[in-house]
Design a protein around this motif. Structure first.
Motif, mmCIF file in Angstrom:
data_model
loop_
_atom_site.group_PDB
_atom_site.id
_atom_site.type_symbol
_atom_site.label_atom_id
_atom_site.label_comp_id
_atom_site.label_asym_id
_atom_site.label_seq_id
_atom_site.Cartn_x
_atom_site.Cartn_y
_atom_site.Cartn_z
ATOM 1 N N HIS A 187 0.819 -1.209 0.000
ATOM 2 C CA HIS A 187 0.000 0.000 0.000
ATOM 3 C C HIS A 187 0.858 1.265 0.000
ATOM 4 C CE1 HIS A 187 -3.248 -2.752 0.508
ATOM 5 N NE2 HIS A 187 -4.103 -1.758 0.383
ATOM 6 N N GLU A 188 1.973 1.222 0.707
ATOM 7 C CA GLU A 188 2.846 2.401 0.698
ATOM 8 C C GLU A 188 3.408 2.649 -0.694
ATOM 9 O OE1 GLU A 188 5.712 2.979 3.787
ATOM 10 O OE2 GLU A 188 4.255 2.462 5.358
ATOM 11 N N ARG A 189 3.707 1.602 -1.445
ATOM 12 C CA ARG A 189 4.169 1.801 -2.834
ATOM 13 C C ARG A 189 3.107 2.565 -3.626
ATOM 14 N NH1 ARG A 189 6.344 -3.251 -1.997
ATOM 15 N NH2 ARG A 189 4.527 -4.342 -2.835
ATOM 16 N N PHE A 190 1.860 2.194 -3.436
ATOM 17 C CA PHE A 190 0.771 2.877 -4.141
ATOM 18 C C PHE A 190 0.597 4.305 -3.619
ATOM 19 C CE2 PHE A 190 -3.732 4.069 -4.474
ATOM 20 C CZ PHE A 190 -3.868 4.061 -5.841
ATOM 21 N N TRP A 191 0.549 4.461 -2.303
ATOM 22 C CA TRP A 191 0.312 5.781 -1.720
ATOM 23 C C TRP A 191 1.458 6.755 -1.979
ATOM 24 C CZ3 TRP A 191 -1.462 3.077 3.334
ATOM 25 C CH2 TRP A 191 -2.799 2.662 3.188
ATOM 26 N N HIS A 192 2.649 6.249 -2.192
ATOM 27 C CA HIS A 192 3.803 7.108 -2.476
ATOM 28 C C HIS A 192 4.079 7.218 -3.974
ATOM 29 C CE1 HIS A 192 5.345 6.150 1.848
ATOM 30 N NE2 HIS A 192 4.391 7.066 1.848
ATOM 31 N N SER A 193 3.187 6.679 -4.786
ATOM 32 C CA SER A 193 3.390 6.706 -6.242
ATOM 33 C C SER A 193 3.192 8.118 -6.788
ATOM 34 C CB SER A 193 2.406 5.761 -6.930
ATOM 35 O OG SER A 193 1.071 6.282 -6.855
ATOM 36 N N PRO A 194 3.858 8.402 -7.898
ATOM 37 C CA PRO A 194 3.665 9.710 -8.529
ATOM 38 C C PRO A 194 2.194 9.982 -8.881
ATOM 39 C CG PRO A 194 5.528 8.568 -9.524
ATOM 40 C CD PRO A 194 4.854 7.589 -8.594
ATOM 41 N N GLU A 195 1.459 8.928 -9.278
ATOM 42 C CA GLU A 195 0.050 9.105 -9.650
ATOM 43 C C GLU A 195 -0.791 9.565 -8.461
ATOM 44 O OE1 GLU A 195 1.915 6.085 -12.336
ATOM 45 O OE2 GLU A 195 1.773 6.237 -10.169
ATOM 46 N N LEU A 196 -0.604 8.910 -7.307
ATOM 47 C CA LEU A 196 -1.414 9.303 -6.149
ATOM 48 C C LEU A 196 -0.976 10.666 -5.631
ATOM 49 C CD1 LEU A 196 -3.763 8.486 -4.358
ATOM 50 C CD2 LEU A 196 -2.073 7.809 -2.678
ATOM 51 N N ARG A 197 0.318 10.893 -5.593
ATOM 52 C CA ARG A 197 0.795 12.207 -5.148
ATOM 53 C C ARG A 197 0.241 13.308 -6.050
ATOM 54 N NH1 ARG A 197 6.973 10.431 -3.495
ATOM 55 N NH2 ARG A 197 6.442 9.834 -1.348
ATOM 56 N N ALA A 198 0.184 13.062 -7.356
ATOM 57 C CA ALA A 198 -0.382 14.049 -8.284
ATOM 58 C C ALA A 198 -1.879 14.233 -8.015
ATOM 59 C CB ALA A 198 -0.143 13.622 -9.728
ATOM 60 N N ALA A 199 -2.590 13.121 -7.770
ATOM 61 C CA ALA A 199 -4.025 13.209 -7.488
ATOM 62 C C ALA A 199 -4.296 14.018 -6.226
ATOM 63 C CB ALA A 199 -4.614 11.804 -7.363
ATOM 64 N N LEU A 200 -3.389 13.934 -5.263
ATOM 65 C CA LEU A 200 -3.529 14.697 -4.014
ATOM 66 C C LEU A 200 -2.995 16.121 -4.146
ATOM 67 C CD1 LEU A 200 -2.470 12.020 -1.368
ATOM 68 C CD2 LEU A 200 -4.783 12.888 -1.801
ATOM 69 N N GLY A 201 -2.289 16.394 -5.244
ATOM 70 C CA GLY A 201 -1.689 17.709 -5.420
ATOM 71 C C GLY A 201 -0.543 17.954 -4.462
#
Length: 151
Positions: free
Chosen positions: A113-127
């Motif tokens: 889950h940390e791999r997903f939560w720290h992914s560029p895609e999720l970080r971009a989605a969170l701004g």
């Protein structure tokens, strides 16, 4: 008298449901949707930060949603059966196993889950390009049941 089953993805009752998207379109979503359809996945974890960023309310017990595949097609209807907000450190093995991704240890579940939560895609989605989680990060533990397979 019981409700009629959903007639398929074009059933107007499906179109009226909120949409539930697991991960981003692609291989991970495809695996998660397959696990839901097989009955292996009966729980999921979200970040409270995502809900706040998107301005959407937390899931509520009894809410039904249309699960979509990577192409955006409704493939299932689920119903929320339980919701808890806990610190990331409090996620237990039963929840991790019920996510249906093959985890047999909380540490492995968390690493995935940390791999997903720290992914560029999720970080971009969170701004937030520096977004990170730690033991105290609030997560939403949601349990659900499969109501209908729309394939």
């Amino acid at each position: 008298m019981s409700a009629q089953p959903y007639a398929g993805p074009d059933d107007p009752r499906v179109a009226a449901l909120p949409v539930e998207q697991f991960a981003f379109p692609g291989p991970l979503r495809d695996r998660l949707v397959a696990a839901i359809l097989s009955g292996a996945k009966t729980s999921t974890t979200g970040l409270l930060a995502e809900y706040r960023h998107e301005g959407v309310p937390l899931p509520q017990v009894g809410t039904r949603a249309a699960v979509v595949d990577s192409a955006g097609r409704p493939v299932a209807v689920t119903e929320v059966t339980a919701v808890r907000v806990v610190p990331l450190a409090d996620v237990d093995l039963a929840h991790a196993v019920d996510e249906g991704e093959g985890y047999t240890a909380v540490a492995d579940w968390r690493a995935g889950h940390e791999r997903f939560w720290h992914s560029p895609e999720l970080r971009a989605a969170l701004g937030d390009p520096g977004f990170t989680v730690d033991d105290g990060t609030p997560v939403i533990l949601e349990r659900f049941r499969l109501i209908a397979d729309l394939r």
